[in-house]
Scaffold this motif. Structure first.
Motif, PDB file in Angstrom:
ATOM      1  N   ILE A 158     -34.083  13.843  33.807  1.00 20.58           N
ATOM      2  CA  ILE A 158     -34.073  15.061  34.637  1.00 20.58           C
ATOM      3  C   ILE A 158     -32.887  15.953  34.258  1.00 20.58           C
ATOM      4  N   GLU A 159     -31.746  15.356  34.060  1.00 15.17           N
ATOM      5  CA  GLU A 159     -30.565  16.127  33.639  1.00 15.17           C
ATOM      6  C   GLU A 159     -30.848  16.846  32.317  1.00 15.17           C
ATOM      7  N   GLY A 160     -31.461  16.128  31.393  1.00 16.56           N
ATOM      8  CA  GLY A 160     -31.789  16.717  30.086  1.00 16.56           C
ATOM      9  C   GLY A 160     -32.779  17.861  30.224  1.00 16.56           C
ATOM     10  N   SER A 161     -33.776  17.688  31.082  1.00 17.91           N
ATOM     11  CA  SER A 161     -34.782  18.735  31.265  1.00 17.91           C
ATOM     12  C   SER A 161     -34.191  19.982  31.919  1.00 17.91           C
ATOM     13  N   ILE A 162     -33.272  19.785  32.846  1.00 18.60           N
ATOM     14  CA  ILE A 162     -32.623  20.935  33.490  1.00 18.60           C
ATOM     15  C   ILE A 162     -31.820  21.726  32.440  1.00 18.60           C
ATOM     16  N   ALA A 163     -31.088  21.012  31.609  1.00 18.16           N
ATOM     17  CA  ALA A 163     -30.301  21.687  30.567  1.00 18.16           C
ATOM     18  C   ALA A 163     -31.221  22.409  29.576  1.00 18.16           C
TER      19      ALA A 163
END
Ligand code: ARG
Length: 458
Positions: free
Chosen positions: A36-41
């Protein structure tokens, strides 16, 4: 459709087996936060470069945050049909926000996505390992400080060799775990490159900004070769190598604990908190935690060999074989954490039987080398001759069944007339360790210097 051999389990036939062998959600759901962190970035970067709209970005981010909450509250339903964490999250996002969800995967593949998620996870685990090793080193330093003067036998071949101090022995482990910690730090440095944006293997025609995602995700810089990026699992192999070497160190001390807690040795006592009893023998106090630390080394080493073997024949770039990386790393990480924590507890809690150690330190003619050195220093004998004279003294003590210090002077002089009663000063274990002042030696003052230096390094 159901097969005679395995039909009971696979009611739907071959397709069910495909799903079972293919799915990784059972274990890669552990990567949800990184995913999720990667997708937000990624979504933030896509919008910043005009690849998706700001409205889409906002919807995507709101949806992803909701999914994170659903997973953390236990409300999320993982589906094996959706294979892995990446598709589980994306599919839920589509349900939540509709069409905009389909734009998240622009300029991205699961190949760079999984490389990103896993790197972030391993990086966090390395940092955790670093902190745990610092605590373990601290426990050894405390014991070393307390026992800088406690004499024990030093061993080679597990035969009594020369007296050392328990403090010095503890500091040997400080050196080992210190090297493990420095390997952890090196690995973090090498791992600190962002894979996202490598896409499937060739890069992407979209005007992405990989430096932006790298910075947002806390990486030093982006990786430089898209093919390597999706094929590379060195960071996982390095984690496992570090874990294996560290586990070997833990196992060696565990083995010493097992030996030292026997009634025959009686050097240390584990606290009740780190021992178990026997269901039949009331007198028993078993070092189970030490034995299990020793055993964990087997499975951690196994994980390293397993992943090395998975990787060794893979052509570039991504192959599904690489999905096997995660369970090995997760299992090794979990068990290394357990082993370090258990060892830290055992070391902190253990009590040392100073008298037993000292008694053992003097047995087995452990100060024979000190006698030989005295003959060299005081009488000017060549070391080889001193060695020979000392050998005869040891044989005499053996015949008399006594210690070197209990041999009468006239009998010593019968072996070498130059021997005087000053020799009795050097054959005690305390004199022996105090004399070993060479840099890195066991003399208590030297050991205290090392303890102080390590305290600064923590
Ligand atoms: N679950 C996969 C893994 O762990 C993710 C990557 C899948 N990519 C692919 N092209 N099938 O490796």
């Amino acid at each position: 459709s159901s097969n005679q051999m395995w039909g009971g389990r696979f009611a739907a036939g071959p397709a069910a087996i495909m799903e079972e062998i293919n799915a990784s959600i059972g274990f890669d759901k552990k990567l949800y936060a990184q995913d999720i962190e990667g997708s937000i970035a990624h979504a933030t970067m896509l919008a910043a470069n005009g690849i998706i709209s700001e409205t889409d970005r906002d919807q995507i981010i709101t949806g992803l945050k909701q999914i994170r909450q659903e997973i953390e509250s236990g409300a999320f339903e993982f589906s094996r049909k959706l294979e892995d964490i990446h598709m589980n999250v994306e599919s839920r996002l589509a349900t939540l926000i509709g069409a905009a969800a389909g734009r998240l995967h622009t300029a991205r593949s699961r190949n760079d996505q999984v490389a990103l998620d896993f790197r972030l996870w391993v990086k966090a685990e390395l940092k955790k390992t670093e902190a745990m090793l610092t605590a373990l080193i601290g426990a050894f330093l405390d014991k070393a400080e307390k026992h800088a003067d406690t004499v024990m036998p030093g061993f080679t071949h597990l035969q009594t060799a020369q007296p050392v101090t328990f403090g010095h022995h503890c500091m040997a482990y400080v050196e080992m775990f210190g090297r493990d910690r420095s390997r952890v730090r090196d690995a973090i440095e090498r791992l600190d490159e962002s894979p996202i944006g490598a896409a499937a293997l060739a890069g992407t025609p979209y005007p992405i900004d990989r430096h932006m995602t790298a910075a947002a995700l806390g990486f030093r810089e982006p990786t430089r070769n898209s093919i390597d990026t999706v094929s590379d699992r060195d960071f996982a192999l390095e984690f496992l190598s570090i874990a294996a070497i560290c586990a070997v160190h833990l196992s060696r001390f565990a083995e010493e604990i097992v030996i030292w807690t026997t009634p025959q040795f009686g050097f240390v006592r584990l606290s009740d908190a780190f021992s178990t009893g026997s269901s039949i023998m009331p007198q028993k106090k078993n070092p189970d935690a030490a034995e299990l630390v020793r055993a964990k080394t087997g499975r951690i080493n196994g994980s390293l060999i397993a992943l090395l073997t998975v990787m060794k024949g893979l052509p570039l770039a991504y192959s599904k074989d690489m999905q096997e990386d995660k369970e090995q790393v997760f299992d090794a990480a979990e068990n290394l954490e357990l082993a370090i924590a258990a060892m830290t507890g055992m070391v902190a809690d253990m009590t040392v039987n100073v008298d037993n150690m000292k008694k053992a330190a003097g047995s087995g003619y452990s100060t024979a080398t000190d006698l030989a050195d005295w003959l060299v220093r005081e009488l000017g004998l060549p070391f080889r001759e001193a060695h020979h004279v000392t050998g005869r003294v040891v044989a005499l003590a053996e015949k008399n069944a006594c210690d070197l210090s209990a041999l009468p002077l006239d009998q010593l002089q019968a072996i070498h007339p130059g021997i005087t009663d000053k020799v009795y000063d050097v054959v005690t274990v305390e004199a022996s360790v105090a004399s070993r002042k060479s840099y890195g030696g066991t003399a208590p003052d030297r050991v205290r210097e090392q303890i102080a230096a390590w305290r600064n390094r923590l």
